[in-house]
Design an enzyme around this catalytic site. Sequence first.
Site, PDB file in Angstrom:
ATOM      1  N   CYS A 181       7.424  -5.347  -6.148  1.00 44.74           N
ATOM      2  CA  CYS A 181       7.133  -4.372  -5.099  1.00 44.74           C
ATOM      3  C   CYS A 181       6.775  -3.050  -5.767  1.00 44.74           C
ATOM      4  O   CYS A 181       7.584  -2.499  -6.527  1.00 44.74           O
ATOM      5  CB  CYS A 181       8.376  -4.215  -4.226  1.00 44.74           C
ATOM      6  N   CYS A 207      -0.286  -2.770  -3.558  1.00 45.16           N
ATOM      7  CA  CYS A 207       0.900  -3.247  -2.822  1.00 45.16           C
ATOM      8  C   CYS A 207       0.812  -4.763  -2.881  1.00 45.16           C
ATOM      9  O   CYS A 207      -0.269  -5.339  -2.653  1.00 45.16           O
ATOM     10  CB  CYS A 207       0.848  -2.747  -1.381  1.00 45.16           C
TER      11      CYS A 207
HETATM   12  N1  DGL Z   1       5.060  -5.059  -1.065  1.00 49.90           N
HETATM   13  C1  DGL Z   1       5.493  -3.734  -1.265  1.00 49.90           C
HETATM   14  C2  DGL Z   1       4.719  -2.991  -2.338  1.00 49.90           C
HETATM   15  O1  DGL Z   1       4.172  -3.599  -3.225  1.00 49.90           O
HETATM   16  C3  DGL Z   1       5.840  -2.848  -0.114  1.00 49.90           C
HETATM   17  C4  DGL Z   1       5.459  -3.146   1.272  1.00 49.90           C
HETATM   18  C5  DGL Z   1       6.336  -2.331   2.225  1.00 49.90           C
HETATM   19  O2  DGL Z   1       7.430  -2.802   2.506  1.00 49.90           O
HETATM   20  O3  DGL Z   1       5.935  -1.231   2.612  1.00 49.90           O
HETATM   21  O4  DGL Z   1       4.699  -1.779  -2.344  1.00 49.90           O
END
Ligand code: DGL
Length: 286
Positions: free
Chosen positions: A77, A199
């Site tokens: 993440c 993301c």
């Molecule tokens: N998948 C996450 C990232 O790479 C975050 C998505 C979220 O929960 O806002 O930042």
Amino acid sequence: MSIDSQHPIGVFDSGIGGLSVLQALQKELPHERFVYLADNAHAPYGEKTDLYVRQRTHAIAEHLLAQHQIKALVVACNTATAAAIHELRARHPQLPLVGVEPALKPALALSQTGHIGVMATRGTVASDKFARLLASVQSEAHFEVLACNGLASAIEHSTLPDQAQAAQAQIAHLLQTYTQAMGRFGCAPGDIDTLVLGCTHYVFVEKDLRQMLGPHVQLVSTGEPVARQTHRLLAAAQLLNTKATHGAAQPMRLMTTGDLQGLQAAAQRWLGLPPEFCEAVPTLLS
Ligand code: DGL
């Protein structure tokens, strides 16, 4: 507790986005066991405060260490990496730890026009870590950076059968709005020819973006480099499993703090995993 090469690798994200990293990890490290935690009950991280994301990250890391004896942790993440990786390293100096960050440097190497788009969450874009990363490359190209509110959530909803259609329409609308706000895409001078998916959720709309932006725009994500880095760290720590030794033990265990059906649908769709690989951990860290 001592770390053992037979132990699983922990991977986590606010939701299903990190499954895109898990796909790459599984390919790079086929003999490893993985435990994946989707913190759906507390998502989206990108629209929460820094403090909140740091607290969630620490709670999850502690849980994976205590309950699953993980031998390494992949923070799949960008938002959690930006908010908490420095603190995680300080708290767990012995633990091989890999984070993800928007691939600005790889994008720089790929771009011909010198115009690069970056899509990420609000949390990532607003972070000091991202500001430092951007400052390190800013003189070498023009970067159009956009915080894409709502997109990770829409991608989450797109896996739920009863919400899929509405979520898909929302995804199309958001992608259209955000890419238009960045400028013109293409390969002519001044066009954005490279788009960074900052993301882990956005990897799952790569096809939609490709259709929208045409075949010449390069989409850059981080699953594969993260998997290679995990491989290197495990090898350096002599924690690599070079042959399948997990026998009857399940090679993959997926957990969610939120809706089980959503995780099951995503795991089936993107990793080809049957529903029994997924479980809910509702009591985890509320
Ligand atoms: N998948 C996450 C990232 O790479 C975050 C998505 C979220 O929960 O806002 O930042």
